[in-house]
Design a protein around this motif. Sequence first.
Motif, PDB file in Angstrom:
ATOM      1  N   LEU A  25      43.713  31.215  31.239  1.00  0.00           N
ATOM      2  CA  LEU A  25      42.942  32.627  31.524  1.00  0.00           C
ATOM      3  C   LEU A  25      44.247  33.366  32.340  1.00  0.00           C
ATOM      4  CD1 LEU A  25      39.374  32.870  31.832  1.00  0.00           C
ATOM      5  CD2 LEU A  25      41.009  33.187  29.742  1.00  0.00           C
ATOM      6  N   ALA A  26      44.810  32.435  33.358  1.00  0.00           N
ATOM      7  CA  ALA A  26      45.743  33.105  34.089  1.00  0.00           C
ATOM      8  C   ALA A  26      47.015  33.375  33.359  1.00  0.00           C
ATOM      9  CB  ALA A  26      46.112  32.053  35.252  1.00  0.00           C
ATOM     10  N   LEU A  27      47.290  32.501  32.408  1.00  0.00           N
ATOM     11  CA  LEU A  27      48.322  32.763  31.496  1.00  0.00           C
ATOM     12  C   LEU A  27      48.345  34.489  30.636  1.00  0.00           C
ATOM     13  CD1 LEU A  27      51.061  31.381  31.242  1.00  0.00           C
ATOM     14  CD2 LEU A  27      49.894  30.286  29.085  1.00  0.00           C
ATOM     15  N   LEU A  28      47.089  34.398  30.184  1.00  0.00           N
ATOM     16  CA  LEU A  28      46.642  35.845  29.514  1.00  0.00           C
ATOM     17  C   LEU A  28      46.653  36.789  30.509  1.00  0.00           C
ATOM     18  CD1 LEU A  28      43.780  34.399  27.258  1.00  0.00           C
ATOM     19  CD2 LEU A  28      46.033  35.265  26.603  1.00  0.00           C
ATOM     20  N   ALA A  29      46.379  36.596  31.757  1.00  0.00           N
ATOM     21  CA  ALA A  29      46.340  37.841  32.500  1.00  0.00           C
ATOM     22  C   ALA A  29      47.792  38.101  33.220  1.00  0.00           C
ATOM     23  CB  ALA A  29      45.265  37.294  33.812  1.00  0.00           C
ATOM     24  N   VAL A  30      48.534  37.183  33.079  1.00  0.00           N
ATOM     25  CA  VAL A  30      49.784  37.434  33.671  1.00  0.00           C
ATOM     26  C   VAL A  30      50.438  38.620  33.135  1.00  0.00           C
ATOM     27  CG1 VAL A  30      52.349  36.724  33.956  1.00  0.00           C
ATOM     28  CG2 VAL A  30      50.340  35.314  35.013  1.00  0.00           C
ATOM     29  N   PRO A  31      50.641  38.652  31.729  1.00  0.00           N
ATOM     30  CA  PRO A  31      51.427  39.839  31.104  1.00  0.00           C
ATOM     31  C   PRO A  31      50.501  41.239  31.563  1.00  0.00           C
ATOM     32  CG  PRO A  31      50.902  38.067  29.527  1.00  0.00           C
ATOM     33  CD  PRO A  31      50.095  37.848  30.575  1.00  0.00           C
ATOM     34  N   THR A  32      49.360  41.159  31.453  1.00  0.00           N
ATOM     35  CA  THR A  32      48.792  42.391  31.734  1.00  0.00           C
ATOM     36  C   THR A  32      49.305  42.829  33.287  1.00  0.00           C
ATOM     37  OG1 THR A  32      46.702  41.762  30.494  1.00  0.00           O
ATOM     38  CG2 THR A  32      46.426  43.559  31.992  1.00  0.00           C
ATOM     39  N   ILE A  33      48.773  42.002  34.211  1.00  0.00           N
ATOM     40  CA  ILE A  33      48.980  42.310  35.504  1.00  0.00           C
ATOM     41  C   ILE A  33      50.565  42.714  35.715  1.00  0.00           C
ATOM     42  CG2 ILE A  33      49.177  41.303  37.852  1.00  0.00           C
ATOM     43  CD1 ILE A  33      46.645  39.704  37.100  1.00  0.00           C
ATOM     44  N   PHE A  34      51.661  41.981  35.043  1.00  0.00           N
ATOM     45  CA  PHE A  34      53.070  42.087  35.364  1.00  0.00           C
ATOM     46  C   PHE A  34      53.320  43.185  34.792  1.00  0.00           C
ATOM     47  CE2 PHE A  34      57.022  42.251  33.127  1.00  0.00           C
ATOM     48  CZ  PHE A  34      57.654  41.674  34.022  1.00  0.00           C
ATOM     49  N   THR A  35      52.849  43.686  33.472  1.00  0.00           N
ATOM     50  CA  THR A  35      53.412  44.946  33.211  1.00  0.00           C
ATOM     51  C   THR A  35      53.031  46.229  33.771  1.00  0.00           C
ATOM     52  OG1 THR A  35      53.235  43.938  31.048  1.00  0.00           O
ATOM     53  CG2 THR A  35      53.457  46.341  30.757  1.00  0.00           C
ATOM     54  N   ALA A  37      53.409  51.541  48.987  1.00  0.00           N
ATOM     55  CA  ALA A  37      53.137  52.697  48.086  1.00  0.00           C
ATOM     56  C   ALA A  37      52.851  52.363  46.896  1.00  0.00           C
ATOM     57  CB  ALA A  37      54.808  53.319  48.356  1.00  0.00           C
ATOM     58  N   SER A  38      52.994  51.245  46.336  1.00  0.00           N
ATOM     59  CA  SER A  38      52.397  51.046  44.860  1.00  0.00           C
ATOM     60  C   SER A  38      51.062  50.343  44.887  1.00  0.00           C
ATOM     61  CB  SER A  38      53.393  50.523  44.039  1.00  0.00           C
ATOM     62  OG  SER A  38      53.855  49.301  44.592  1.00  0.00           O
ATOM     63  N   LEU A  39      50.545  50.153  46.171  1.00  0.00           N
ATOM     64  CA  LEU A  39      49.470  48.954  46.223  1.00  0.00           C
ATOM     65  C   LEU A  39      48.340  49.459  45.324  1.00  0.00           C
ATOM     66  CD1 LEU A  39      48.623  46.571  47.694  1.00  0.00           C
ATOM     67  CD2 LEU A  39      47.622  47.772  49.561  1.00  0.00           C
ATOM     68  N   SER A  40      47.861  50.648  45.148  1.00  0.00           N
ATOM     69  CA  SER A  40      46.700  51.128  44.544  1.00  0.00           C
ATOM     70  C   SER A  40      46.839  50.957  43.001  1.00  0.00           C
ATOM     71  CB  SER A  40      46.331  52.466  44.542  1.00  0.00           C
ATOM     72  OG  SER A  40      47.420  53.435  45.192  1.00  0.00           O
ATOM     73  N   GLY A  41      48.321  51.018  42.519  1.00  0.00           N
ATOM     74  CA  GLY A  41      48.766  50.620  41.225  1.00  0.00           C
ATOM     75  C   GLY A  41      48.572  49.229  41.145  1.00  0.00           C
ATOM     76  N   ILE A  42      48.957  48.345  41.991  1.00  0.00           N
ATOM     77  CA  ILE A  42      49.058  47.131  41.757  1.00  0.00           C
ATOM     78  C   ILE A  42      47.451  46.575  41.942  1.00  0.00           C
ATOM     79  CG2 ILE A  42      49.341  44.928  43.071  1.00  0.00           C
ATOM     80  CD1 ILE A  42      52.015  46.054  43.798  1.00  0.00           C
ATOM     81  N   ILE A  43      46.647  47.120  42.792  1.00  0.00           N
ATOM     82  CA  ILE A  43      45.375  46.775  42.694  1.00  0.00           C
ATOM     83  C   ILE A  43      44.569  47.070  41.323  1.00  0.00           C
ATOM     84  CG2 ILE A  43      43.104  47.188  43.549  1.00  0.00           C
ATOM     85  CD1 ILE A  43      44.393  47.587  46.251  1.00  0.00           C
ATOM     86  N   SER A  44      44.874  48.308  40.779  1.00  0.00           N
ATOM     87  CA  SER A  44      44.127  48.351  39.409  1.00  0.00           C
ATOM     88  C   SER A  44      44.782  47.713  38.401  1.00  0.00           C
ATOM     89  CB  SER A  44      44.613  49.979  39.041  1.00  0.00           C
ATOM     90  OG  SER A  44      45.808  50.125  38.747  1.00  0.00           O
ATOM     91  N   ALA A  45      46.053  47.135  38.561  1.00  0.00           N
ATOM     92  CA  ALA A  45      46.600  46.213  37.710  1.00  0.00           C
ATOM     93  C   ALA A  45      45.985  45.092  37.535  1.00  0.00           C
ATOM     94  CB  ALA A  45      48.259  45.992  37.954  1.00  0.00           C
ATOM     95  N   VAL A  46      45.564  44.398  39.041  1.00  0.00           N
ATOM     96  CA  VAL A  46      44.905  43.226  39.107  1.00  0.00           C
ATOM     97  C   VAL A  46      43.467  43.487  38.522  1.00  0.00           C
ATOM     98  CG1 VAL A  46      43.687  41.644  40.791  1.00  0.00           C
ATOM     99  CG2 VAL A  46      46.083  42.399  41.060  1.00  0.00           C
ATOM    100  N   LEU A  47      42.805  44.532  38.705  1.00  0.00           N
ATOM    101  CA  LEU A  47      41.447  44.694  38.023  1.00  0.00           C
ATOM    102  C   LEU A  47      41.511  44.863  36.604  1.00  0.00           C
ATOM    103  CD1 LEU A  47      39.908  47.529  40.461  1.00  0.00           C
ATOM    104  CD2 LEU A  47      39.089  45.404  40.068  1.00  0.00           C
ATOM    105  N   GLN A  61      40.466  52.750  37.151  1.00  0.00           N
ATOM    106  CA  GLN A  61      40.944  54.417  36.734  1.00  0.00           C
ATOM    107  C   GLN A  61      40.794  55.215  38.139  1.00  0.00           C
ATOM    108  OE1 GLN A  61      39.024  55.729  33.326  1.00  0.00           O
ATOM    109  NE2 GLN A  61      40.000  54.501  32.137  1.00  0.00           N
ATOM    110  N   GLY A  62      39.719  54.985  39.002  1.00  0.00           N
ATOM    111  CA  GLY A  62      39.561  55.697  40.103  1.00  0.00           C
ATOM    112  C   GLY A  62      40.868  55.287  40.968  1.00  0.00           C
ATOM    113  N   ILE A  63      41.044  54.110  41.046  1.00  0.00           N
ATOM    114  CA  ILE A  63      42.021  53.761  42.126  1.00  0.00           C
ATOM    115  C   ILE A  63      43.297  54.235  41.742  1.00  0.00           C
ATOM    116  CG2 ILE A  63      43.705  51.915  42.939  1.00  0.00           C
ATOM    117  CD1 ILE A  63      41.016  50.075  43.170  1.00  0.00           C
ATOM    118  N   VAL A  64      43.553  54.436  40.207  1.00  0.00           N
ATOM    119  CA  VAL A  64      45.054  54.957  39.834  1.00  0.00           C
ATOM    120  C   VAL A  64      45.047  56.261  40.079  1.00  0.00           C
ATOM    121  CG1 VAL A  64      46.215  55.562  37.797  1.00  0.00           C
ATOM    122  CG2 VAL A  64      45.672  53.294  38.226  1.00  0.00           C
TER     123      VAL A  64
END
Lengths: 535, 289
Positions: free
Chosen positions: A389-399, A434-444, A524-527
């Motif tokens: 599953l990590a493999l599936l999540a990596v592209p989403t989080i990465f992008t 500066a991009s932390l909230s964007g990164i957190i929403s990527a993780v979510l 979305q709220g975080i973004v």
Amino acid sequence: MSDSTATVAAPAAFAVSKKRLRLLGLTLDDAIKAFFGGNALVSVVVLALITIFLFREGFGFFAQNRQNLRIYRQAGLEYVDFIRAQTDDHTALTRYLSDLRVRQIAFLQQEKKLSLADANAALAAFDAFADQFGSAIDPLRAIVSDLTEQATAIKTKFIVAGDKEEERRQLLAVGKTAEAAAVKIDAVNFSAELKPLLETRTAYLAANRELAQKLAAALDAAPKMPAPEIEARLDRFKDLSRTYIAGFPAIEKNLMTWDYTKPVPAAQSFTAFVFGREWLTASFWQDWYGVIPLLVGSVLVSFVALLIAVPFGVGAAVYVNQIASATEQKFIKPCIEFISAIPSVVLGFFGIAILGQTLRAVSQQSWLSWVPGFPYSERLNVLTAGCLLALLAVPTIFTLAEDALNNVPRAFKEASFALGASRLQTIVKIIVPASLSGIISAVLLGLGRVIGETMVVLLCAGNRIAIPDFSAGLGVITQPVHTMTGIIAQEMGEVVRGSIHYRALFVVGLLLFFLSLLINYAAQGIVRRYRISIG
Amino acid sequence: MVTSAPILMDTLPKPAVRPPTAVAPAAATFSVPNVPADTTLIDIEQVDFFYGATQALADINLKIDDKKVTAFIGPSGCGKSTLLRCLNRMNDLIDGTRVAKGTIKIRGVNIYQPDVDVIELRKRVGMVFQKSNPFPKSIYENITYGLRLQGRTNKADLDAIVEKSLRGAALWDEVKDRLNTSGLGLSGGQQQRLCIARAIAVEPEVILMDEPCSALDPVATAKVEELIQSLREKFTIVIVTHNMQQAARCSDRTAFFYMGRLIEYADTRNIFTNPANPQTEAYVSGRFG
Ligand SMILES: Nc1ncnc2c1ncn2[C@@H]1O[C@H](COP(=O)(O)OP(=O)(O)OP(=O)(O)O)[C@@H](O)[C@H]1O
Ligand SMILES: [Mg+2]
């Protein structure tokens, strides 16, 4: 137009009115609006329909589950389970005794250098004690097995009556009144049926007193252990047993005050689902629809997947966005994005055929035995599924994380460098915060991707419907689990439409739906907040 | 890559105590193309600069005086920013850029030598950008950022420097009660002065300013110009500007660039009243550019 001409000639008409081309009474503007609006509307309507459908199919569950719990009480199954729990606890204690025996044998063989036969002989006193302790429960077991038969019979009668009623209802519905009248329904008289069941109370009470005495006597006569360490364990066993015996009066009281007419509160059908620790279907005794084992399985698998995917996804995003050269970027980005093109069933297949096998082999290396949960023998488990599953999540989080990093104005980076920051300092202190909230929403959103994934967990999580043993600490991730998505995919095909089981699966689907909704909403709220903070 | 503990640019000598000037600068009545060596801080010699295959600067020769304000003027695209960013090697951040020929020396040290620690260089040569760019952090954190990078954590010291820098940037009275609010909450002019405060907090020798007022209204511009006047006592300032009046008001010397070449470099007053080159004349009088 210059001022001078304007004063001479009258100004031309102020020609700004629209020329309208009409088609079916619609202007082109209207048509375009209708087209796009229509598309938006369709998606909203589809979402609404799905939600309504889920609710309609799912909500019937709670009424049915209440009925399910009611019959559990009325047919006396609940009553029998009180005593059964008592015998099960006893079984757990005897298991503790077997463990003690194993330890003694090991001690005698390794420390005292006895042969196996001698060691066994040395344990004669202990075996007698264990035997006395173990066989004390037999009368109670006999009672339970009798009662089980009786209660099952009552339940069967009730179900037969229910089926007959249904048959009559259907006949009436098609207008066959005569046939309907001919269907003979034996209404179950619970009070009468339960009478013999309840009459065993006196026998039970006697058996219980005797059991308490026998156990206490056996404990008092327990032999000495060969080593202080094992003696301490025996003491622990004695404590456990005494607590067990001390609980008897409470059980007796439960049985004496038990009343089959006590109503099942409506909320219980809900709590039994949300907090139920057992998912047991098609059982001859009683079906339980508790979502906790599935929820725990899903959460565990997703947790492991994120634990692996977050460092990889975010790390790769930082590297590509901040450090890599243009050529590296051109290579790495498509590679990672390509991962998401792999069909998940192929990944699952890979997990079964290769990853599970390999991880197990690795876990069995002796030099890795310090890792919690290692070695393990279940090839398909949380870890295997989590890795895939990590493999599936990596592209989403990465992008998405890369997007977020990209949105950090270049000016911040330049300002940081101009103040004498190194590249690492700039990344750690400026770019990532500066991009932390964007990164957190990527993780979510990665989490959303993972928790809704079905194929991989169905194939690789091991599909054991039970709450994994958390006493194993971190080793819990090497145990097989079942998940919410997995159970729906696996059982939906074989359930009867409209049955309680069918509806239970829908409620699991609803829960999943809400979880995803919540995760997306949070992301979305975080973004939204993040956009404001960059200004 | 990661540069850990900053290696001091030991080859770069510390600023010498400034010798008392023999002649009062204001008394100078004619332009001196080559100022005496002891007042030169930055010495640019025969510099060619390329963005990949495009040449942006050709054969630039320029000596920038210590503790003076030097203005770079010229039409858009003539290479002012490029030269400015060469002075603290900010161009290194752009792939494919190179100084193909020539040397840039600060106190006699060629800053493009391979053994120069760029990080240390940038601490000595601060920069203020065209568009104000405070970090999305509090005012206090913005100013202490550079100091913390240098490993300074003593709260009392930091407090003192924050106050000193903000006073130096004429911003203290406006923000002293809101030091812990975000720097992005300030007005454009205040943000730019915050960026100046941030640059002077690390006590550089040189401050490079790339059109620092181009996004500001006249009142904010006047404040920044005043600030530049007060900063000239402690710092060497190089400022790029499109505003002729600004160059005339603020700078001691002015360099005029055209299409990647230095056309004329002289005392500001001479450039604006008596330019030697007809192109300069045309530009400063607003006839082209
Ligand atoms: N990153 C870059 N890559 C390629 N060419 C560039 C880059 N930056 C600037 N140039 C080119 O170098 C030349 C000088 O640009 P520079 O930014 O130094 O001009 P400038 O004098 O600062 O102009 P302006 O007054 O508009 O800021 C221009 O021709 C420009 O197109
Ligand atoms: Mg510029």
